[in-house]
Design an enzyme around this catalytic site. Structure first.
Site, PDB file in Angstrom:
ATOM      1  N   LYS A  37     -10.928  -4.485  -5.050  1.00  0.00           N
ATOM      2  CA  LYS A  37     -12.031  -3.208  -5.336  1.00  0.00           C
ATOM      3  C   LYS A  37     -11.447  -1.995  -6.077  1.00  0.00           C
ATOM      4  CE  LYS A  37     -13.471  -4.228  -0.786  1.00  0.00           C
ATOM      5  NZ  LYS A  37     -13.302  -3.739   0.822  1.00  0.00           N
ATOM      6  N   LYS A  68       0.957  -1.337  -0.089  1.00  0.00           N
ATOM      7  CA  LYS A  68       0.046  -0.047  -0.182  1.00  0.00           C
ATOM      8  C   LYS A  68       0.899   1.278  -0.077  1.00  0.00           C
ATOM      9  CE  LYS A  68      -4.496  -1.299   1.686  1.00  0.00           C
ATOM     10  NZ  LYS A  68      -5.617  -1.112   2.542  1.00  0.00           N
ATOM     11  N   LYS A  83      -4.171 -10.197  -6.930  1.00  0.00           N
ATOM     12  CA  LYS A  83      -5.370 -10.335  -6.304  1.00  0.00           C
ATOM     13  C   LYS A  83      -6.802  -9.619  -6.953  1.00  0.00           C
ATOM     14  CE  LYS A  83      -5.842  -8.091  -1.972  1.00  0.00           C
ATOM     15  NZ  LYS A  83      -6.069  -7.940  -0.523  1.00  0.00           N
TER      16      LYS A  83
END
Ligand code: TYM
Length: 327
Positions: A196, A111, A193
């Site tokens: 969203k 992130k 993966k």
């Protein structure tokens, strides 16, 4: 009964990955366990959110999870920010979590690459808030997808460290990761993966996508030039579709290989799409009804918030006393 705790971030719509990796198990575990679930809205602000959109996302996520089959008569389903003990214990646990441990978290590393302009302290200490969520309820089992395994291991390390200093304060929890569906990959880039935030909209199936959109996404799913439905190394796209099909239908990889022996990828993708459409259809229908009744939703979470506060306060009080705070 053993206690189950898990949570999901209400950051955008819920995906097929969230559903197969976690929420389906939340629903299944309701009869056998004492289940406590939360919308982890405090966690979502580690990434910048637009306020009006965030409010909508929280309500949508709450209605979606109920639509998946969480029964408020059997389980607690509350909103994390409404229960102040979570933020309180997170601060305390921050002081029992090492900089080095947090630096090793792969989600933080990913992130902070992705949001390089906003590597805030909350993004870094996110796992201690998550540890607090779990430990407040003395949870035995935590149903999650494979991507949360490292955070749960850290939770156990923090709990053991605290118990080592002060005696048995926390139950040591255990991750509960499904055999099939723990890691659903993007339909467009099966090495990443399903998430969203996939830049390619066709990579991610949302719980509330219409049947037409779901079919279109599966028809466009990336496969390979081998033209044979079998689970094998290097066939990431096909492996992912087999994983999804298996998770939805309960069929083993061998059964799937036999079913599509001699058939092309077109037939296979159609079958996977149709299976997913049928699995999600009742959820979408229930969602439409639930989201229209904001009063009912508020009644559900207010009741759960209050009970969650009572349960979690018992642990927080004990923790504060052990550490040396006075009443
Ligand atoms: P979140 O909101 O990213 O995801 C919710 C759940 O969905 C699982 N998941 C997946 N499973 C399979 N394939 C995928 N592609 C996929 N993507 C997501 C996740 O593993 C998760 O189980 N930090 C957590 C939320 C949280 C939490 C907690 C979880 C906060 N406090 C306490 C457990 C216990 C998160 O961001 O999940």
């Amino acid at each position: 009964k053993q206690v189950v705790f898990s949570a999901i971030q209400p950051s955008g719509t819920i995906t097929l990955g969230n559903y197969l990796g976690a929420i389906r198990n939340w629903v299944k575990m309701q009869d056998e366990y004492s289940c406590i679930y939360a919308l982890a809205d405090l966690h979502t602000i580690t990434v910048r959110q637009e306020p009006a959109q965030m409010r909508r996302n929280i309500i949508d996520a709450y209605a979606s999870i109920l639509a998946c089959g969480i029964d408020v008569e059997k389980s607690l389903f509350f909103i994390q920010s409404h229960v102040p003990t979570h933020a309180q214990i997170a601060w305390i646990l921050n002081c029992y979590t090492q900089f080095g441990e947090l630096s090793r978290m792969t989600q933080f590393k990913d992130k902070s690459k992705k949001h390089a302009d906003n590597i805030n302290a909350g993004l870094f200490t996110y796992p201690s808030l998550m540890a607090g969520d779990i430990l407040l309820y003395q949870a035995d089992k935590v149903p999650v997808g494979a991507d949360q395994k490292q955070h749960i291991e850290l939770t156990c390390d923090i709990a053991k460290r605290f118990n080592g200093l002060y005696g048995n304060v926390f139950k040591i929890p255990e991750g509960f990761i499904p055999k099939n569906g723990a890691r659903v990959m993007s339909l467009q880039n099966p090495l990443n993966k399903m998430s969203k935030s996939d830049e390619n909209v066709n990579g991610c199936v949302h719980l509330l996508d219409s049947p037409e959109v779901i079919m279109k996404k599966f028809k466009r799913a990336v496969t390979d030039s081998d033209a044979c439905v079998r689970y094998a190394e290097g066939k990431d796209g096909v492996n992912n579709l087999m994983t999804i099909y298996g998770a939805v239908t309960g069929k083993t990889f061998e059964e799937i290989e036999n079913e599509f022996a001699g058939k092309g990828y077109g037939d296979f993708k159609t079958a996977v799409g149709e299976a997913v459409v049928e699995e999600l259809r009742p959820i979408r229908e229930r969602y439409e009804r639930l989201v229209a009744d904001k009063g009912y939703l508020a009644e559900c979470y207010r009741k759960a918030d209050e009970i969650a506060y009572k349960i979690s306060s018992r642990t927080l009080d004990k923790v504060m006393k052990k550490v040396g705070f006075i009443k």
